[in-house]
Structures are given as structure tokens and as C-alpha cells.
Scaffold this motif. Structure first.
Motif: not given
Ligand SMILES: Nc1ncnc2c1ncn2[C@@H]1O[C@H](COP(=O)(O)OP(=O)(O)OP(=O)(O)O)[C@@H](O)[C@H]1O
Ligand SMILES: [Mg+2]
Length: 291
Positions: A197-218
Motif C-alpha cells: 500500500c505504501i508502494a501504491r501511495a508513492v508510485v505517482a511520486d506525491p509531495d506528501v505521504l499521509l499515514l494514518d496509524e499504518p502499523c496498528s494492524a501489524l
């Protein structure tokens, strides 16, 4: 914005008086305790007197803050204080919720996020987002990663192949994914799915990555991998991460913002927030004695 004294007031510490929190609970407006370092920073996102209402219920109160460029900023605070609401306001995901109304301004690299002419789809492309629970689409690993480019009309195989590899490498999942690109993403582990999902979020080369508790299910190992990844990614992108885990905020972020009941309470360099907070309540929150 006004800043406050550099150290917690000792008598308040002793008595455990939550001066600011109590004022907020009474519905009074309070200026956030801003560490002096925050005043000279260049913001990639600038939030200015921002309010948000879910119908009649107000969820954000006069939030003003700049998210520093090329750094990791953590949003912390008790459940329900508005962290996700603030994050979703930045990419205008809250637009999708009936009855939401906003006041105030936000800008991304100086361009208004809430002006009438804003191309919201284009805006969201510049703001990659990752949620609490990994949400791969029911399609192959490859198609998941290139999805944002496909909906943008990109169909050249060479371009997609190259972008897919680059994004999977950025998200530290290339080695695990490269031999199963055509297989379903749903067959991956939770930690792998979140890196996808992080790969998908960066593939279009965004300016900012917004992460909402990205590890809470891990699990802890998958969490550490994501934390390492966040630090690598931060060399290229600005990252804004919501977390309930104080150790995680300390490990991954350069700046930390403490929110309470929809307000920004204290904001400063992470080391300052954890070691020399201005307010007693921040100190109590980050040490687990409050909230
Ligand atoms: N879709 C919605 N409709 C109505 N109220 C909402 C909605 N989403 C959030 N709220 C309310 O807005 C406030 C802030 O919620 P938000 O989810 O932003 O908090 P949070 O800090 O992310 O909490 P948590 O740590 O539990 O994720 C809460 O009072 C919540 O009930
Ligand atoms: Mg939340």
C-alpha cells in the motif's frame, strides 16, 4: 503565533494541574504551545485557522500549523482528538462525508487546498495516503502498484513496469514481490500488504505521504520494517504520520504535534516534545500518565 515559556511550570507539575486541557474542556480557545524552532520552518503544508464540523459536531478548532518539508511529522493525542480528521482534511477525503463543513485555509506548496477551482483528483495525487488496515485491491500485486497510474490513463507497459519496480523498491518490498507480481495481493502477509500500500501511495511520486496509524494492524517485526521504511522514504518525501505509539513517534519523526479535543496543544521538534515539553499535559501524555 505566540510561543510559550520553554519549560513546564514547576508548581503545575507538582500539583498535576492541566491548565490548558482544562481550559479546552471548558470550551475556551487556547493558543498552542509552539516550540521556537517551529517559527522559522518552511511548510510544505500550511494549515491556517482550520475548523471542521461533522454536521453540528465540531471536530477541529482553529488548527494552525505548518508541516515541514522533507521531514517526518507525527500527530499524537488521545482517541477522538481529531488526528484522522485533520489528515483526511489535507487530501479532502472528508469531502466524501455528508454534512462536513470546513472553515479556514490549508495550502500545499502555497496552492490553496480548499479554493473553489481546486482539482481534487489532482490534489489527491500529490498526497499519497495509507490507512490503518492494509487495503490492497483484489487484483495482482503489479496492478495494485500501478493502479494510480492506470486511472491517470498511463498504459505503456515499459512505463508501468519501471514505475512498479521503483515503487516496490521504495517500499522495501521488491525482493519479496518480484517473483509473484502477477499473483493476487491478497495472498501477502499483513506487513507485506501494508508495504504494498505504501508502494501504491508513492508510485505517482506525491509531495506528501499521509499515514494514518499504518502499523496498528501489524506485528512488532512488520512494524519495525515499516518504521525503517518511513525513515528511508522521508529522504524523498514529506511524511505526516498519525500514531498512538509514543516509541514510534520518537523513533520515526522529526517533529511532533500533540492534539486534544480537536485542538493543536503543543508542537515542536520530537526531541523537545518528549524531553522538554512546554506543557505538563504534553509531558503526562507522552509518558502515558494522561489520555
Ligand atoms: N464520519 C464522521 N462523522 C461524524 N463524526 C465523526 C466522523 N469521523 C470522526 N468523527 C468525530 O470527530 C472526532 C474526531 O475523530 P477522529 O477520527 O478524527 O479522531 P482520532 O484522533 O483519529 O481518533 P483515533 O485515535 O481513535 O483514531 C470524534 O469525536 C469523532 O467521533
Ligand atoms: Mg484516527
Amino acid at each position: 503565533m505566540p510561543s510559550m515559556a520553554d519549560h513546564p511550570v514547576q508548581d503545575e507539575n507538582a500539583q498535576g494541574v492541566y491548565r490548558v486541557i482544562e481550559a479546552i474542556r471548558r470550551g475556551e480557545s487556547v493558543d498552542p504551545a509552539l516550540h521556537p524552532e517551529m517559527e522559522s520552518l518552511e511548510g510544505v503544508i500550511d494549515i491556517d485557522a482550520f475548523n471542521l464540523y461533522y454536521s453540528q459536531a465540531r471536530a477541529l478548532f482553529d488548527v494552525s500549523m505548518a508541516i515541514p518539508k522533507g521531514k517526518v511529522t507525527a500527530l499524537i493525542g488521545p482517541s477522538g482528538c481529531g488526528k484522522s480528521t485533520l489528515l483526511r482534511s489535507i487530501n479532502r477525503m472528508n469531502d466524501l462525508i455528508a454534512g462536513v463543513r470546513v472553515e479556514g485555509n490549508m495550502s500545499l506548496n502555497g496552492s490553496p487546498i480548499y479554493a473553489p477551482h481546486v482539482d481534487v483528483i489532482g490534489l489527491r495525487k500529490r498526497l499519497g495516503m495509507v490507512f490503518q488496515k492494509p487495503n490492497p485491491f483484489p487484483m495482482s500485486i503489479y496492478e495494485n502498484v500501478v493502479y494510480p497510474l492506470r486511472i491517470d490513463g498511463e498504459n505503456r507497459k515499459s512505463v508501468l513496469d519501471e514505475a512498479c519496480e521503483r515503487a516496490l523498491r521504495s517500499a522495501a518490498i521488491w525482493d519479496e514481490a518480484k517473483d509473484r507480481l502477477k499473483q493476487s495481493a491478497l495472498g501477502m502477509s499483513g506487513g507485506q500488504q501494508q508495504r504494498l500500500c505504501i508502494a501504491r501511495a508513492v508510485v505517482a511520486d506525491p509531495d506528501v505521504l499521509l499515514l494514518d496509524e499504518p502499523c496498528s494492524a501489524l506485528d512488532p517485526i512488520a512494524t519495525l520494517r515499516i518504521e525503517e521504511l518511513i525513515q528511508e522514504i522521508a529522504e524523498r518525501y514529506t511524511v505526516l504520520i498519525v500514531t498512538h505509539n509514543m516509541q514510534q513517534a520518537m523513533r520515526v519523526s522529526d517533529y511532533t504535534a500533540f492534539m486534544y479535543l480537536g485542538r493543536l496543544v503543543e508542537y515542536g521538534p520530537t526531541s523537545g516534545i518528549f524531553r522538554r515539553p512546554i506543557l505538563t499535559e504534553t509531558e503526562e501524555y507522552v509518558t502515558g500518565r494522561f489520555g
